[in-house]
Design a protein around this motif. Structure first.
Motif, PDB file in Angstrom:
ATOM      1  N   HIS A  65     -13.700 -27.981  -2.090  1.00 50.76           N
ATOM      2  CA  HIS A  65     -14.516 -29.038  -2.696  1.00 50.76           C
ATOM      3  C   HIS A  65     -15.883 -29.128  -2.024  1.00 50.76           C
ATOM      4  CE1 HIS A  65     -11.116 -30.233  -4.961  1.00 50.76           C
ATOM      5  NE2 HIS A  65     -10.496 -30.884  -4.010  1.00 50.76           N
ATOM      6  N   SER A  66     -16.895 -29.399  -2.844  1.00 50.62           N
ATOM      7  CA  SER A  66     -18.227 -29.702  -2.330  1.00 50.62           C
ATOM      8  C   SER A  66     -18.491 -31.182  -2.566  1.00 50.62           C
ATOM      9  CB  SER A  66     -19.302 -28.881  -3.061  1.00 50.62           C
ATOM     10  OG  SER A  66     -20.593 -29.367  -2.743  1.00 50.62           O
ATOM     11  N   TRP A  67     -19.045 -31.845  -1.546  1.00 52.31           N
ATOM     12  CA  TRP A  67     -19.315 -33.283  -1.646  1.00 52.31           C
ATOM     13  C   TRP A  67     -20.807 -33.543  -1.836  1.00 52.31           C
ATOM     14  CZ3 TRP A  67     -14.799 -35.215  -2.577  1.00 52.31           C
ATOM     15  CH2 TRP A  67     -13.674 -34.586  -2.048  1.00 52.31           C
ATOM     16  N   LEU A  68     -21.441 -32.647  -2.586  1.00 53.34           N
ATOM     17  CA  LEU A  68     -22.855 -32.826  -2.897  1.00 53.34           C
ATOM     18  C   LEU A  68     -23.034 -33.991  -3.872  1.00 53.34           C
ATOM     19  CD1 LEU A  68     -23.311 -31.573  -6.025  1.00 53.34           C
ATOM     20  CD2 LEU A  68     -23.089 -29.426  -4.784  1.00 53.34           C
ATOM     21  N   GLY A  69     -24.277 -34.422  -4.043  1.00 59.29           N
ATOM     22  CA  GLY A  69     -24.553 -35.563  -4.903  1.00 59.29           C
ATOM     23  C   GLY A  69     -24.327 -35.251  -6.372  1.00 59.29           C
ATOM     24  N   GLU A 105     -15.752 -33.279  -9.038  1.00 57.44           N
ATOM     25  CA  GLU A 105     -16.600 -32.885 -10.166  1.00 57.44           C
ATOM     26  C   GLU A 105     -16.525 -33.871 -11.327  1.00 57.44           C
ATOM     27  OE1 GLU A 105     -12.574 -31.035 -10.924  1.00 57.44           O
ATOM     28  OE2 GLU A 105     -13.884 -31.306  -9.187  1.00 57.44           O
ATOM     29  N   ARG A 106     -15.535 -34.763 -11.317  1.00 65.19           N
ATOM     30  CA  ARG A 106     -15.435 -35.750 -12.393  1.00 65.19           C
ATOM     31  C   ARG A 106     -16.609 -36.727 -12.388  1.00 65.19           C
ATOM     32  NH1 ARG A 106     -10.377 -38.722 -14.224  1.00 65.19           N
ATOM     33  NH2 ARG A 106     -11.775 -38.786 -16.035  1.00 65.19           N
ATOM     34  N   ALA A 107     -17.322 -36.806 -11.277  1.00 63.54           N
ATOM     35  CA  ALA A 107     -18.511 -37.661 -11.220  1.00 63.54           C
ATOM     36  C   ALA A 107     -19.590 -37.181 -12.169  1.00 63.54           C
ATOM     37  CB  ALA A 107     -19.059 -37.727  -9.797  1.00 63.54           C
ATOM     38  N   MET A 108     -19.441 -35.972 -12.716  1.00 68.18           N
ATOM     39  CA  MET A 108     -20.392 -35.450 -13.697  1.00 68.18           C
ATOM     40  C   MET A 108     -20.021 -35.852 -15.122  1.00 68.18           C
ATOM     41  SD  MET A 108     -22.968 -33.886 -12.334  1.00 68.18           S
ATOM     42  CE  MET A 108     -23.600 -32.860 -13.671  1.00 68.18           C
ATOM     43  N   GLU A 109     -18.869 -36.490 -15.306  1.00 68.88           N
ATOM     44  CA  GLU A 109     -18.488 -36.979 -16.635  1.00 68.88           C
ATOM     45  C   GLU A 109     -19.215 -38.297 -16.896  1.00 68.88           C
ATOM     46  OE1 GLU A 109     -14.243 -37.345 -16.912  1.00 68.88           O
ATOM     47  OE2 GLU A 109     -13.910 -35.401 -15.941  1.00 68.88           O
ATOM     48  N   MET A 110     -19.741 -38.463 -18.093  1.00 69.34           N
ATOM     49  CA  MET A 110     -20.526 -39.656 -18.376  1.00 69.34           C
ATOM     50  C   MET A 110     -19.749 -40.947 -18.133  1.00 69.34           C
ATOM     51  SD  MET A 110     -23.241 -41.273 -19.179  1.00 69.34           S
ATOM     52  CE  MET A 110     -24.457 -40.207 -19.942  1.00 69.34           C
ATOM     53  N   ALA A 111     -18.560 -41.072 -18.708  1.00 65.95           N
ATOM     54  CA  ALA A 111     -17.804 -42.318 -18.568  1.00 65.95           C
ATOM     55  C   ALA A 111     -17.490 -42.618 -17.105  1.00 65.95           C
ATOM     56  CB  ALA A 111     -16.511 -42.250 -19.378  1.00 65.95           C
ATOM     57  N   VAL A 112     -17.158 -41.594 -16.347  1.00 71.14           N
ATOM     58  CA  VAL A 112     -16.855 -41.766 -14.924  1.00 71.14           C
ATOM     59  C   VAL A 112     -18.113 -42.160 -14.161  1.00 71.14           C
ATOM     60  CG1 VAL A 112     -16.085 -40.580 -12.834  1.00 71.14           C
ATOM     61  CG2 VAL A 112     -14.902 -40.174 -15.015  1.00 71.14           C
ATOM     62  N   SER A 113     -19.215 -41.495 -14.456  1.00 76.29           N
ATOM     63  CA  SER A 113     -20.460 -41.783 -13.761  1.00 76.29           C
ATOM     64  C   SER A 113     -20.957 -43.195 -14.061  1.00 76.29           C
ATOM     65  CB  SER A 113     -21.515 -40.751 -14.157  1.00 76.29           C
ATOM     66  OG  SER A 113     -22.642 -40.843 -13.320  1.00 76.29           O
ATOM     67  N   VAL A 114     -20.783 -43.645 -15.299  1.00 70.75           N
ATOM     68  CA  VAL A 114     -21.157 -45.016 -15.656  1.00 70.75           C
ATOM     69  C   VAL A 114     -20.328 -46.004 -14.853  1.00 70.75           C
ATOM     70  CG1 VAL A 114     -21.066 -46.739 -17.504  1.00 70.75           C
ATOM     71  CG2 VAL A 114     -22.039 -44.484 -17.962  1.00 70.75           C
ATOM     72  N   GLU A 115     -19.038 -45.740 -14.738  1.00 75.06           N
ATOM     73  CA  GLU A 115     -18.168 -46.647 -13.984  1.00 75.06           C
ATOM     74  C   GLU A 115     -18.549 -46.682 -12.512  1.00 75.06           C
ATOM     75  OE1 GLU A 115     -15.301 -49.589 -14.237  1.00 75.06           O
ATOM     76  OE2 GLU A 115     -16.326 -48.453 -15.800  1.00 75.06           O
ATOM     77  N   ILE A 116     -18.869 -45.534 -11.943  1.00 73.03           N
ATOM     78  CA  ILE A 116     -19.307 -45.468 -10.546  1.00 73.03           C
ATOM     79  C   ILE A 116     -20.570 -46.306 -10.353  1.00 73.03           C
ATOM     80  CG2 ILE A 116     -20.331 -43.938  -8.811  1.00 73.03           C
ATOM     81  CD1 ILE A 116     -18.398 -41.740  -9.874  1.00 73.03           C
TER      82      ILE A 116
END
Length: 203
Positions: free
Chosen positions: A105-109, A137-148
């Motif tokens: 895993h990479s913990w990049l932004g 990598e799920r942080a790149m999903e729109m719904a997930v990123s919105v929730e974050i």
């Protein structure tokens, strides 16, 4: 609490996007407004305006989840960060957090607000209920990123500062609200975006 979408898009199209909004930008703005209307945490449109401003700034106006350095892939982002680190262009970084760990895993932004380092992915995973540790990598999903973005800014998960500390009855700290994300870096600029979004929201 329903937001007039036509008034909103007419208000920001010329002020922030040169008179034209791409489909991806409309989709990103819509996702954030939808989440605000459905979430019910607050009715304060200044909260939404500043979240929109933050997403606009952090994604370079794209309004879609991005990787650190705006690279198209993780490998490209890792390469760019490695080169910058080797050249001494990242003096604030002591450990190259973007390099893949033993699990690969990479913990990049990543995201609308880029979270970095495993500990921050773990914190947001706990708050959102989305397993960002097993699958960062799920942080790149729109719904997930919105929730974050929403949970992070409402609960102070990024720097300890929350939207409610800057926007309340009789208080509208558009500049200081930048501390929710990143000190006062580009604070005046993001404040300007926030005020523009707020006006378009009917503020």
């Amino acid at each position: 609490m329903t937001i007039d979408r036509k008034v909103f898009f007419d208000g920001v199209r010329g002020a922030l996007y040169g008179g034209r909004l791409a489909e991806a930008q409309v989709a990103g703005l819509t996702a954030l407004i939808d989440r605000f209307e459905a979430g019910g945490e607050t009715k304060d449109r200044r909260f939404l305006a500043y979240m929109l401003a933050t997403a606009h700034h952090e994604t370079g106006g794209r309004l879609q989840p991005v990787r650190e350095t705006f690279a198209a892939t993780d490998e490209a982002a890792i390469g760019r960060l490695d080169r910058a680190f080797a050249a001494g262009k990242l003096p604030q970084v002591s450990e190259p957090y973007w390099r893949r760990d033993a699990s690969g895993h990479s913990w990049l932004g990543r995201g609308l607000v880029q979270i970095t380092h495993r500990r921050n992915y773990a914190r947001l995973a706990a708050l959102t209920g989305i397993d960002l540790v097993a699958r960062p990598e799920r942080a790149m999903e729109m719904a997930v990123s919105v929730e974050i973005l929403f949970i992070g800014m409402l609960r102070g998960a990024f720097t300890g500062r929350r939207l409610a500390e800057h926007f309340s009855a009789g208080r509208a700290d558009w500049v200081g609200a930048r501390r929710i994300i990143n000190g006062l870096d580009r604070a005046e600029r993001v404040a300007g975006y926030g005020r523009t979004f707020f006006a378009a929201l009917g503020g």
